[in-house]
Each structure stands twice: as structure tokens, then as C-alpha cells.
Motif scaffolding. Structure first.
Motif, PDB file in Angstrom:
ATOM      1  N   THR A 165       0.867  -1.181   0.000  1.00 38.91           N
ATOM      2  CA  THR A 165       0.000   0.000   0.000  1.00 38.91           C
ATOM      3  C   THR A 165       0.904   1.232   0.000  1.00 38.91           C
ATOM      4  O   THR A 165       2.121   1.119   0.227  1.00 38.91           O
ATOM      5  N   PRO A 166       0.364   2.421  -0.250  1.00 43.78           N
ATOM      6  CA  PRO A 166       1.217   3.616  -0.268  1.00 43.78           C
ATOM      7  C   PRO A 166       1.958   3.869   1.042  1.00 43.78           C
ATOM      8  O   PRO A 166       3.054   4.445   1.032  1.00 43.78           O
ATOM      9  N   GLY A 167       1.394   3.444   2.172  1.00 38.11           N
ATOM     10  CA  GLY A 167       2.014   3.756   3.449  1.00 38.11           C
ATOM     11  C   GLY A 167       2.663   2.605   4.169  1.00 38.11           C
ATOM     12  O   GLY A 167       3.249   2.789   5.238  1.00 38.11           O
ATOM     13  N   GLY A 168       2.549   1.397   3.624  1.00 42.74           N
ATOM     14  CA  GLY A 168       3.119   0.270   4.335  1.00 42.74           C
ATOM     15  C   GLY A 168       2.873  -1.043   3.622  1.00 42.74           C
ATOM     16  O   GLY A 168       2.338  -1.083   2.513  1.00 42.74           O
ATOM     17  N   LYS A 169       3.269  -2.137   4.280  1.00 44.65           N
ATOM     18  CA  LYS A 169       3.109  -3.471   3.724  1.00 44.65           C
ATOM     19  C   LYS A 169       2.525  -4.416   4.764  1.00 44.65           C
ATOM     20  O   LYS A 169       2.758  -4.262   5.964  1.00 44.65           O
ATOM     21  N   LEU A 170       1.777  -5.379   4.262  1.00 45.28           N
ATOM     22  CA  LEU A 170       1.331  -6.492   5.084  1.00 45.28           C
ATOM     23  C   LEU A 170       1.955  -7.774   4.565  1.00 45.28           C
ATOM     24  O   LEU A 170       2.090  -7.967   3.348  1.00 45.28           O
ATOM     25  N   ARG A 171       2.312  -8.632   5.488  1.00 51.29           N
ATOM     26  CA  ARG A 171       2.672 -10.008   5.150  1.00 51.29           C
ATOM     27  C   ARG A 171       1.586 -10.888   5.752  1.00 51.29           C
ATOM     28  O   ARG A 171       1.305 -10.787   6.951  1.00 51.29           O
ATOM     29  N   ALA A 172       0.958 -11.698   4.908  1.00 55.81           N
ATOM     30  CA  ALA A 172      -0.227 -12.434   5.357  1.00 55.81           C
ATOM     31  C   ALA A 172      -0.167 -13.882   4.912  1.00 55.81           C
ATOM     32  O   ALA A 172       0.273 -14.186   3.793  1.00 55.81           O
ATOM     33  N   ARG A 173      -0.621 -14.764   5.782  1.00 53.83           N
ATOM     34  CA  ARG A 173      -0.734 -16.179   5.418  1.00 53.83           C
ATOM     35  C   ARG A 173      -1.859 -16.379   4.411  1.00 53.83           C
ATOM     36  O   ARG A 173      -1.768 -17.235   3.525  1.00 53.83           O
ATOM     37  N   HIS A 174      -2.929 -15.594   4.567  1.00 51.93           N
ATOM     38  CA  HIS A 174      -4.103 -15.758   3.714  1.00 51.93           C
ATOM     39  C   HIS A 174      -4.593 -14.393   3.251  1.00 51.93           C
ATOM     40  O   HIS A 174      -4.364 -13.376   3.920  1.00 51.93           O
ATOM     41  N   LEU A 175      -5.312 -14.399   2.128  1.00 52.58           N
ATOM     42  CA  LEU A 175      -5.800 -13.160   1.527  1.00 52.58           C
ATOM     43  C   LEU A 175      -7.242 -13.341   1.073  1.00 52.58           C
ATOM     44  O   LEU A 175      -7.581 -14.360   0.440  1.00 52.58           O
ATOM     45  N   LEU A 176      -8.077 -12.367   1.381  1.00 54.53           N
ATOM     46  CA  LEU A 176      -9.465 -12.345   0.897  1.00 54.53           C
ATOM     47  C   LEU A 176      -9.696 -11.018   0.188  1.00 54.53           C
ATOM     48  O   LEU A 176      -9.500  -9.943   0.774  1.00 54.53           O
ATOM     49  N   ILE A 177     -10.137 -11.093  -1.060  1.00 56.61           N
ATOM     50  CA  ILE A 177     -10.478  -9.900  -1.834  1.00 56.61           C
ATOM     51  C   ILE A 177     -11.988  -9.763  -1.823  1.00 56.61           C
ATOM     52  O   ILE A 177     -12.711 -10.602  -2.362  1.00 56.61           O
ATOM     53  N   ALA A 178     -12.473  -8.689  -1.182  1.00 56.04           N
ATOM     54  CA  ALA A 178     -13.913  -8.499  -0.968  1.00 56.04           C
ATOM     55  C   ALA A 178     -14.334  -7.121  -1.453  1.00 56.04           C
ATOM     56  O   ALA A 178     -14.988  -6.365  -0.747  1.00 56.04           O
ATOM     57  N   THR A 179     -13.955  -6.808  -2.688  1.00 60.81           N
ATOM     58  CA  THR A 179     -14.215  -5.481  -3.256  1.00 60.81           C
ATOM     59  C   THR A 179     -15.447  -5.435  -4.143  1.00 60.81           C
ATOM     60  O   THR A 179     -15.969  -4.352  -4.424  1.00 60.81           O
ATOM     61  N   ASN A 180     -15.892  -6.569  -4.647  1.00 59.81           N
ATOM     62  CA  ASN A 180     -17.115  -6.710  -5.430  1.00 59.81           C
ATOM     63  C   ASN A 180     -17.194  -5.675  -6.555  1.00 59.81           C
ATOM     64  O   ASN A 180     -16.291  -5.595  -7.382  1.00 59.81           O
ATOM     65  N   ALA A 181     -18.226  -4.822  -6.588  1.00 57.89           N
ATOM     66  CA  ALA A 181     -18.417  -3.896  -7.706  1.00 57.89           C
ATOM     67  C   ALA A 181     -17.472  -2.706  -7.669  1.00 57.89           C
ATOM     68  O   ALA A 181     -17.446  -1.908  -8.607  1.00 57.89           O
ATOM     69  N   TYR A 182     -16.699  -2.576  -6.604  1.00 60.76           N
ATOM     70  CA  TYR A 182     -15.792  -1.438  -6.449  1.00 60.76           C
ATOM     71  C   TYR A 182     -14.327  -1.875  -6.484  1.00 60.76           C
ATOM     72  O   TYR A 182     -13.467  -1.226  -5.898  1.00 60.76           O
ATOM     73  N   HIS A 183     -14.070  -2.953  -7.214  1.00 61.28           N
ATOM     74  CA  HIS A 183     -12.704  -3.465  -7.289  1.00 61.28           C
ATOM     75  C   HIS A 183     -11.803  -2.512  -8.064  1.00 61.28           C
ATOM     76  O   HIS A 183     -12.202  -1.935  -9.074  1.00 61.28           O
ATOM     77  N   ARG A 184     -10.584  -2.356  -7.553  1.00 54.66           N
ATOM     78  CA  ARG A 184      -9.550  -1.585  -8.235  1.00 54.66           C
ATOM     79  C   ARG A 184      -8.429  -2.525  -8.646  1.00 54.66           C
ATOM     80  O   ARG A 184      -8.169  -3.519  -7.964  1.00 54.66           O
ATOM     81  N   PRO A 185      -7.749  -2.218  -9.749  1.00 54.85           N
ATOM     82  CA  PRO A 185      -6.659  -3.102 -10.178  1.00 54.85           C
ATOM     83  C   PRO A 185      -5.571  -3.247  -9.110  1.00 54.85           C
ATOM     84  O   PRO A 185      -5.205  -2.272  -8.445  1.00 54.85           O
ATOM     85  N   VAL A 186      -5.083  -4.460  -8.954  1.00 52.61           N
ATOM     86  CA  VAL A 186      -4.006  -4.774  -8.019  1.00 52.61           C
ATOM     87  C   VAL A 186      -2.928  -5.520  -8.798  1.00 52.61           C
ATOM     88  O   VAL A 186      -3.201  -6.579  -9.375  1.00 52.61           O
ATOM     89  N   THR A 187      -1.732  -4.986  -8.810  1.00 49.59           N
ATOM     90  CA  THR A 187      -0.639  -5.617  -9.535  1.00 49.59           C
ATOM     91  C   THR A 187      -0.385  -7.031  -9.004  1.00 49.59           C
ATOM     92  O   THR A 187      -0.389  -7.262  -7.792  1.00 49.59           O
TER      93      THR A 187
END
Length: 419
Positions: A220-242
Motif C-alpha cells: 500500500t502507499p504507506g506500508g506493507k502487510l505479510r499475510a498467510r491468507h488473503l481475501l479480496i472483498a471489493t465486489n463492484a468497487y474493485h480496483r486493479p491490483v498488480t
């Protein structure tokens, strides 16, 4: 009328604010999107003792969850038999059963966490917009009743008494359902998730998410997360993610307008029982009231300026005594509409899922899908998910379909406005 703003933002009793993500952090579960799905996932994952972070590009409920009509329905737009035809009898009945209990989960969470969201569980009315539409409601009634749902058909006269208008030809009442102030519900879920230990980050758009060395690196612009698992819950408001490619889905826009608060002397017979309503029209219309007595009318279409004349005329047609009543709020939101109107859970990589495509039924399905996805990711057992996980999903002619929905709404509303 245009530019009057979102009623739910003006009237929300729940408040919630959070800071952007700063620095680096390791979590069990990272969630992108602070709407009903993501917040339900965060609340239930934190309740299991997991370390959870929710990353929201704007503010809690900024997307569809804060623009919703606020109908807590059981099931989908599709009749339950159609669900079984598409998914097959076993998976179809599983989804039907999960969604049948969705309103109970919503209202239980509201009670458990003291969420101030005008929760009213007096059922909903599916209204027949034309005489022939009663056949559809009769079929839905038979299918739902066969599955033990507390539904009943209401004739034209009784429908007029319950709604305060004689413009409908009957209705299907579902006692499982109800209404809420949707943005307050979303904020209440965020508060409850935070209290359970989840980290909620607003103004934190995700720019990249990549799986490396057994973990997700989320930038993200201000930091990073390291995660074992990821859930994308953006539905109709999804933005591109590299590095992560979630499929595009056709978008339907839906607008609403709300009157000034109206006293019982003028509008006491309009939905006096507190039900929320939507009709059987192909270009659907919804009607409900809020806790302050406002009448709220919704319809398909995204440009409030374009649809304003139809909306004002429709309100007066339904309730002639409201002619000249002040309109205080007007707003619109987006709906992700899959080709078969069924939600999808897609695998996005190791330990990662994306949920999308509620087709206008975000509150109940979002709440139960979020809970199920969080528990499935943490446990590694996906057998309890509402729908089977798909490895990929593709929609044809996404842009053309989105344009088709908006153009159709404009044409229908233009013809009705001239009528």
C-alpha cells in the motif's frame, strides 16, 4: 435534486474512523475491502483468535455497502429451483439453505454487538408490478414454501393496505427478511471487528499483492502487510491490483431518492408495517421507509440527473399525496451482476479467495459469505463455503452489458416519464 447526497451518510447513527496502514505488519488474514463481506470476515476471523487486517481504499462502507437499499433478504434474485438447475441439486440446495439463514445471522450480529442501524425485521414484500407477474410470485411461493420458508401470498387489496398504494397486483411476503440502515450496519461491523482485535485501515488502497515464500506480500502507499491468507472483498468497487487479476463483471447502477421526514398525518399508511419492498419489473423499483419516516424510492440507473424526472413522477404515481413533498437526498451505487446472477468465490492463488457478483443482494449474502470465507481460509477446509470455489471466471462483453443495463433503464424511464 442532483447533488443532494447519500441519505445513509447523513443519517448514520454509527460512526467509525480508522487510520491508514503505516509500516509493516504480519497477519494471519489480510482482507481487501471494508464492506459487508470483508467486515463480516474480519469479525469472525478475529473471533477465532486470528490476527486480521482490513485494507480499505476509501472509508468503511464507501462502496455498495454504504449505498445499498437496506433490504435484508433471504435468498437471491433467482428462485431456488433455478439455483439448483445452475449449480446442481446438492450445491444448489446448500446455497439455498445458507442464504435462507442469512437474515438471522445479520440480525443476530446487530443484537449481539448493539449496532444502531434501525433494524426492523417485519419481512419484505415482493410486489407484482403487472397482473401477469402474479404467476411468477405464485411459483416463487410454491418453491420457497416447499423448503419450509415462512412466506405467503397477499392479494391486491391487502397489498394496497400494506403499502399505501393501489399500483400493485399482489405481493409475496417473506417473514425472514427486514430492513436496516446499511451504512450504520457496515460501521457497526467495523467497530465490532476492531473490538475483537482486527486492524481496520481506511484510506489504504492496495497497489500490489504477490505470493512469495509461502506468504502474501501486500503493498500500500504507506506500508506493507505479510499475510498467510488473503481475501479480496471489493465486489463492484474493485480496483486493479498488480500481480492479482480478478475478473471484470458487468456493472448495474442503482439510484435512490429520499423525501424529507413525513409525519403519519400524510404518510402513515405507507408501509405502516415496516416492510421493505421491490417489484417484479425487469427494470426494478424499490420502496421503503427509514426510521425518521422518509419514503425512499430506488430504481435501476446510475445518473441521478437523468433519472430524476422519472423518480419524482413514479413517487407521485405511487403516492399522489406526496406530490410536492421535498426531496432531500439522491445518490447511486454499483452492483456486480454475473451472467447467471449467482455469486462467485474464486481462488486467487495459494490461500487466497475473491468473492464477487451478489447481483444486488449484498447484505445477507455478503455477511454469510464473508464469515464462511474467513473460516475456510483459516482452517483450510473449503467444504462449508456457500458455493464451490472456481479456479477462474470470465464474463463476455462486460462493457457492452454494463452499457446495455444503463441504456435500458434510461429508455424505460424515459417512456414512463412521457406516459
Amino acid at each position: 435534486m442532483p447533488g443532494l447526497g447519500n441519505l445513509w451518510r447523513a443519517s448514520a447513527a454509527e460512526t467509525y474512523t480508522a487510520q491508514p496502514l503505516r509500516g509493516e505488519r504480519m497477519v494471519d488474514l489480510a482482507i481487501i475491502g471494508a464492506g459487508f463481506t470483508g467486515l463480516s470476515a474480519a469479525l469472525h476471523a478475529a473471533g477465532q483468535g486470528a490476527d486480521v487486517a482490513v485494507l480499505e481504499a476509501e472509508t468503511v462502507g464507501e462502496g455498495g455497502s454504504g449505498r445499498n437499499v437496506g433490504l435484508v433478504n433471504a435468498g437471491l434474485w433467482l428462485p431456488p429451483d433455478d439455483v439448483c438447475k445452475i449449480l446442481g441439486p446438492g450445491p444448489g440446495e446448500h446455497l439455498n439453505a445458507v442464504l435462507a439463514e442469512a437474515p438471522s445471522l445479520v440480525f443476530d450480529l446487530i443484537a449481539q454487538h448493539g449496532i444502531a442501524c434501525e433494524a426492523t425485521r417485519n419481512g419484505t414484500l415482493h410486489l407484482a408490478h403487472a397482473p401477469k407477474a402474479m404467476a411468477d410470485l405464485q411459483s416463487r411461493h410454491a418453491q420457497l414454501a416447499a423448503r419450509g420458508a415462512p412466506v405467503r401470498l397477499i392479494d391486491m387489496n391487502s397489498t394496497a393496505q400494506r403499502t399505501g398504494t393501489d399500483r400493485f397486483y399482489g405481493a409475496l411476503h417473506d417473514a425472514r427478511a427486514g430492513t436496516i440502515q446499511p451504512l450504520s450496519y457496515a460501521r457497526g461491523l467495523a467497530r465490532a471487528a476492531h473490538d475483537a482485535g482486527a486492524l481496520i485501515c481506511e484510506q489504504t488502497p492496495v497497489t500490489a499483492a504477490e505470493h512469495r515464500s509461502g506468504q502474501w506480500i501486500i503493498t500500500t502507499p504507506g506500508g506493507k502487510l505479510r499475510a498467510r491468507h488473503l481475501l479480496i472483498a471489493t465486489n463492484a468497487y474493485h480496483r486493479p491490483v498488480t500481480h492479482v487479476s480478478r475478473p471484470d463483471v458487468p456493472i448495474v447502477e442503482y439510484f435512490q431518492l429520499a423525501t424529507a421526514p413525513i409525519g403519519d398525518n400524510l404518510a402513515g399508511d405507507i408501509l405502516a408495517g415496516g416492510e421493505g419492498c421491490w417489484d417484479t419489473g425487469l427494470v426494478m423499483t424499490s420502496v421503503r421507509r427509514d426510521g425518521a419516516g422518509r419514503v425512499i424510492l430506488g430504481g435501476m440507473g446510475g445518473d441521478v440527473t437523468v433519472h430524476a424526472n422519472w423518480a419524482r413522477r413514479k413517487l407521485t404515481q405511487l403516492f399522489p399525496r406526496l406530490s410536492g413533498v421535498e426531496i432531500q437526498h439522491a445518490w447511486a451505487g454499483r452492483i456486480a451482476m454475473t451472467h447467471d446472477h449467482l455469486p462467485r468465490i474464486q481462488r486467487m492463488g495459494p490461500g487466497a479467495l475473491a468473492i464477487f457478483g451478489y447481483s444486488g443482494r449484498g447484505i445477507g449474502p455478503g455477511t454469510v459469505f464473508g464469515r464462511a470465507a474467513a473460516l475456510a481460509l483459516l482452517s483450510g477446509d473449503h467444504s462449508g463455503l456457500p458455493v464451490p470455489v472456481v479456479e477462474s471466471h470470465a464474463e463476455q462483453f462486460v462493457t457492452l452489458k454494463s452499457l446495455y443495463y444503463e441504456t435500458g433503464a434510461r429508455l424505460v424511464h424515459a417512456v414512463a416519464d412521457r406516459g
